[in-house]
Design an enzyme around this catalytic site. Structure first.
Site, PDB file in Angstrom:
ATOM      1  N   GLY A 168       1.223  13.632   2.177  1.00  0.00           N
ATOM      2  CA  GLY A 168       1.710  12.703   1.151  1.00  0.00           C
ATOM      3  C   GLY A 168       1.414  13.228  -0.243  1.00  0.00           C
ATOM      4  O   GLY A 168       1.165  12.456  -1.175  1.00  0.00           O
ATOM      5  N   GLY A 207       3.211  11.854  -3.372  1.00  0.00           N
ATOM      6  CA  GLY A 207       3.106  10.422  -3.656  1.00  0.00           C
ATOM      7  C   GLY A 207       2.254  10.117  -4.879  1.00  0.00           C
ATOM      8  O   GLY A 207       1.776  11.025  -5.565  1.00  0.00           O
ATOM      9  N   GLN A 208       2.047   8.818  -5.120  1.00  0.00           N
ATOM     10  CA  GLN A 208       1.341   8.397  -6.337  1.00  0.00           C
ATOM     11  C   GLN A 208      -0.056   9.007  -6.409  1.00  0.00           C
ATOM     12  O   GLN A 208      -0.432   9.626  -7.398  1.00  0.00           O
ATOM     13  CB  GLN A 208       1.242   6.864  -6.400  1.00  0.00           C
ATOM     14  CG  GLN A 208       0.666   6.386  -7.739  1.00  0.00           C
ATOM     15  CD  GLN A 208       0.126   4.961  -7.688  1.00  0.00           C
ATOM     16  OE1 GLN A 208      -0.055   4.388  -6.616  1.00  0.00           O
ATOM     17  NE2 GLN A 208      -0.125   4.390  -8.847  1.00  0.00           N
ATOM     18  N   TYR A 249       1.887  -3.955   6.688  1.00  0.00           N
ATOM     19  CA  TYR A 249       1.002  -3.031   5.960  1.00  0.00           C
ATOM     20  C   TYR A 249      -0.455  -3.318   6.321  1.00  0.00           C
ATOM     21  O   TYR A 249      -1.220  -2.415   6.659  1.00  0.00           O
ATOM     22  CB  TYR A 249       1.237  -3.231   4.461  1.00  0.00           C
ATOM     23  CG  TYR A 249       0.434  -2.321   3.561  1.00  0.00           C
ATOM     24  CD1 TYR A 249       0.673  -0.948   3.528  1.00  0.00           C
ATOM     25  CD2 TYR A 249      -0.544  -2.834   2.705  1.00  0.00           C
ATOM     26  CE1 TYR A 249      -0.051  -0.125   2.681  1.00  0.00           C
ATOM     27  CE2 TYR A 249      -1.262  -2.012   1.858  1.00  0.00           C
ATOM     28  CZ  TYR A 249      -1.005  -0.657   1.849  1.00  0.00           C
ATOM     29  OH  TYR A 249      -1.721   0.165   1.007  1.00  0.00           O
ATOM     30  N   LYS A 285      -3.269  -1.092   8.289  1.00  0.00           N
ATOM     31  CA  LYS A 285      -4.510  -0.693   7.598  1.00  0.00           C
ATOM     32  C   LYS A 285      -5.748  -1.078   8.418  1.00  0.00           C
ATOM     33  O   LYS A 285      -6.687  -0.297   8.525  1.00  0.00           O
ATOM     34  CB  LYS A 285      -4.575  -1.287   6.185  1.00  0.00           C
ATOM     35  CG  LYS A 285      -3.614  -0.627   5.218  1.00  0.00           C
ATOM     36  CD  LYS A 285      -3.951   0.848   5.015  1.00  0.00           C
ATOM     37  CE  LYS A 285      -2.927   1.599   4.201  1.00  0.00           C
ATOM     38  NZ  LYS A 285      -3.188   3.040   4.141  1.00  0.00           N
ATOM     39  N   ILE A 316      -3.609   0.909  -7.547  1.00  0.00           N
ATOM     40  CA  ILE A 316      -3.946   2.091  -8.341  1.00  0.00           C
ATOM     41  C   ILE A 316      -2.975   2.210  -9.517  1.00  0.00           C
ATOM     42  O   ILE A 316      -1.753   2.171  -9.334  1.00  0.00           O
ATOM     43  CB  ILE A 316      -3.882   3.385  -7.481  1.00  0.00           C
ATOM     44  CG1 ILE A 316      -4.803   3.266  -6.253  1.00  0.00           C
ATOM     45  CG2 ILE A 316      -4.243   4.606  -8.315  1.00  0.00           C
ATOM     46  CD1 ILE A 316      -6.274   3.112  -6.550  1.00  0.00           C
TER      47      ILE A 316
HETATM   48  N1  SER Z   1      -1.123  -0.794  -4.010  1.00  0.00           N
HETATM   49  C1  SER Z   1      -0.977  -1.161  -2.651  1.00  0.00           C
HETATM   50  C2  SER Z   1       0.204  -2.025  -2.473  1.00  0.00           C
HETATM   51  O1  SER Z   1       0.475  -2.816  -3.356  1.00  0.00           O
HETATM   52  C3  SER Z   1      -2.188  -1.887  -2.172  1.00  0.00           C
HETATM   53  O2  SER Z   1      -2.917  -1.084  -1.338  1.00  0.00           O
HETATM   54  O3  SER Z   1       0.821  -1.980  -1.471  1.00  0.00           O
END
Ligand code: SER
Length: 321
Positions: free
Chosen positions: A8, A11-12, A142, A146, A172
């Site tokens: 990844g 990615g960000q 999600y 996780k 983030i």
């Molecule tokens: N930044 C992430 C999201 O909003 C949170 O882990 O999905």
């Protein structure tokens, strides 16, 4: 000396973590892995880049073998809002991808860093000062991936001795690569829109608090945990880490201090609002502080000041600071 693979990497977090790792360990020692055929020129030119689809175990194994990788930063994952829109794909990437990385790590004796998230909590979790060890019943795909990921990483450490470590990242905030479809993305978008148009329409409702962190602290968390003395780690995966907590109107007020004309209104997205409401208002990260010395450097004012300075230069809007 470490040989690192970052999945990844476009990615960000990956785009900045890869460059920071190259600075720390040497360009040739950090392989940027990604599914994008066109990574940024900086990533491509500063060190090795390989196409690695983590849902294909053979592809992961090939790169680990070829470069004699001993540490994997596994960042390839779908964020919360995209995962709600495409739950089957989210399962495949977030769970099967992690499983493949852990299996290869087991066989080739690699250490693995995997981010979990504030998304690993749910409506029945205590929302204020959310403890390290608490109820985790998320109601999003999600969140399901996780929590399962946290457990899987713990299992690979206990059962096979794989050196797995990880943190629960909050939202983030960064100024290099945009996040791709998360619930906390508004806290990044607000800066771009404030600098470009002096206004922003927020998709999260006033009063909704969430944990956040500026990218330099997110990178520091990954480095510090991976370099921590394993003898001091009672937990290994999924450490709560946070740097600040705010609601949309609080970050808007901070932006206004630098851009007085800035205004914000709201057009709430019900899907992302429901996700936000199921997440903590603020986490207790004292276990990370105690076990490996976690200590963030940026609070809301310091992060906002830096974001506006860096982005104004990047977007070439000189009168915004
Ligand atoms: N930044 C992430 C999201 O909003 C949170 O882990 O999905």
């Amino acid at each position: 000396m470490k040989k690192i693979l970052v999945t990844g990497s476009a990615g960000q977090i990956g785009s900045e973590l890869t460059m920071a790792l190259r600075e720390r360990y040497g360009n040739d020692r950090v392989v940027a892995g990604g599914r994008k055929t066109k990574p940024s020129a900086k990533l491509r030119e500063s060190g090795p880049f390989e196409i690695v689809d983590c849902t294909d175990i053979k592809a992961v194994e090939k790169v680990v073998k070829r470069y004699e990788i001993d540490t994997i930063y596994h960042l390839a994952a779908l964020l919360s809002a995209v995962a709600e829109a495409r739950p089957q794909l989210a399962w495949d990437v977030n769970i099967n991808g992690l499983y493949n990385v852990l299996e290869v790590a087991r066989e080739y004796k690699c250490a693995v860093f995997t981010p979990s998230s504030i998304g690993a909590f749910g409506l029945s979790t205590p929302q204020d000062n959310t403890p390290q060890d608490t109820i985790q019943r998320p109601n999003t795909m999600y969140g399901v991936t996780k929590v399962a990921g946290e457990l899987l990483c713990d299992y690979y450490y206990k059962r096979f001795g794989v050196d797995t470590r990880g943190v629960r990242y909050p939202g983030i905030i960064s100024n290099v690569t945009l996040p791709g479809g998360g619930t906390t993305d508004y806290a990044v978008e607000i800066f771009y829109e404030a600098i470009k148009h002096k206004k922003y329409t927020c998709f999260i409702k006033e009063g909704t608090k969430m944990d956040m962190m500026y990218m330099p602290d997110a990178l520091k968390a990954a480095f510090d945990l991976m370099e921590a003395d394993p003898g001091k780690l009672k937990h290994r995966n999924a450490f709560n880490v946070t740097a600040m907590s705010f609601a949309p109107e609080e970050i808007a007020a901070e932006v206004k201090k630098h851009i007085p004309e800035f205004t914000m209104d709201y057009k709430v997205d019900p899907v992302r609002q429901a996700i936000a409401e199921s997440w903590p208002n603020y986490m207790d990260d004292s276990v990370a502080r105690r076990e490996w010395g976690w200590h963030p450097e940026y609070d809301l004012p310091a992060m906002s000041k830096d974001m506006i300075k860096v982005l104004s230069e990047k977007l070439q809007v000189s009168d915004a600071v």
